[in-house]
Write an enzyme that holds these catalytic residues in place. Structure first.
Site, PDB file in Angstrom:
ATOM      1  N   GLU A   1       0.337  -1.281  -0.113  1.00 50.12           N
ATOM      2  CA  GLU A   1       0.103  -0.039   0.275  1.00 50.12           C
ATOM      3  C   GLU A   1       0.963   1.403   0.011  1.00 50.12           C
ATOM      4  O   GLU A   1       0.378   2.134  -0.622  1.00 50.12           O
ATOM      5  CB  GLU A   1      -1.301   0.156   1.387  1.00 50.12           C
ATOM      6  CG  GLU A   1      -2.139  -1.450   1.107  1.00 50.12           C
ATOM      7  CD  GLU A   1      -1.183  -2.462   1.768  1.00 50.12           C
ATOM      8  OE1 GLU A   1      -2.181  -3.047   1.982  1.00 50.12           O
ATOM      9  OE2 GLU A   1      -0.225  -2.391   2.117  1.00 50.12           O
TER      10      GLU A   1
ATOM     11  N   LYS B   1       2.905  -9.594  -5.679  1.00 50.40           N
ATOM     12  CA  LYS B   1       3.862 -10.055  -5.115  1.00 50.40           C
ATOM     13  C   LYS B   1       3.539 -11.472  -5.721  1.00 50.40           C
ATOM     14  O   LYS B   1       1.821 -11.742  -5.055  1.00 50.40           O
ATOM     15  CB  LYS B   1       4.016 -10.412  -3.014  1.00 50.40           C
ATOM     16  CG  LYS B   1       3.834  -8.561  -3.671  1.00 50.40           C
ATOM     17  CD  LYS B   1       4.080  -9.197  -1.465  1.00 50.40           C
ATOM     18  CE  LYS B   1       5.150  -9.520  -1.377  1.00 50.40           C
ATOM     19  NZ  LYS B   1       5.250  -9.495   0.222  1.00 50.40           N
TER      20      LYS B   1
END
Length: 139
Positions: free
Chosen positions: A78, A103
């Site tokens: 974030e 990821k």
């Protein structure tokens, strides 16, 4: 007259190795990130001139995003996404950035996990970008 911008320059699947994560072991290694970028911008000048100098340079965008990922060393996706979006809006002539950072190795059972954000240029920034292309505005 009210204008909406619908031109987008995009990068899909930019692969970056970077330090990312909250755990101590994550801070000691690099992990792969997959990044998608959509920059809302006005491409009319480049479309008319066919001159690369009038286009948003997506190679430079890729180089910058790679460098920022590697230097920020964020703990959270974030935070990384927010920082990158802010930097893109500050450096490039765009009105809006949509960015996803994933990821692919974080969760074994998933292809990838990540975040997607959309950020907008400040009104004064958008107006300045629009002023540069005033010859293209409708009367």
């Amino acid at each position: 007259m009210f204008h909406t911008q619908s031109d987008v320059v995009f990068v899909k699947g930019l692969k970056v190795e970077a330090v990312i994560g909250v755990y101590e072991w994550e801070r000691a290694i690099t992990q792969p990130l997959l990044i998608d970028i959509a920059l809302e911008t006005d491409i009319r000048k480049a479309a008319i001139s066919d001159d690369v100098g009038d286009a948003l340079n997506y190679k430079a965008v890729c180089d910058d995003v790679t460098e920022w990922c590697q230097t920020i060393k964020a703990q959270l996706l974030e935070h990384l996404a927010g920082e990158i979006a802010d930097k893109l809006l500050a450096k490039y002539a765009c009105h809006q950035v949509t960015l996803s950072v994933a990821k692919p190795t974080a969760i074994k059972q998933a292809d990838a996990v990540g975040v997607q954000i959309t950020r907008y240029a400040k009104a004064s920034d958008s107006e300045a970008v629009g002023d540069n292309n005033s010859q293209f505005d409708d009367a």
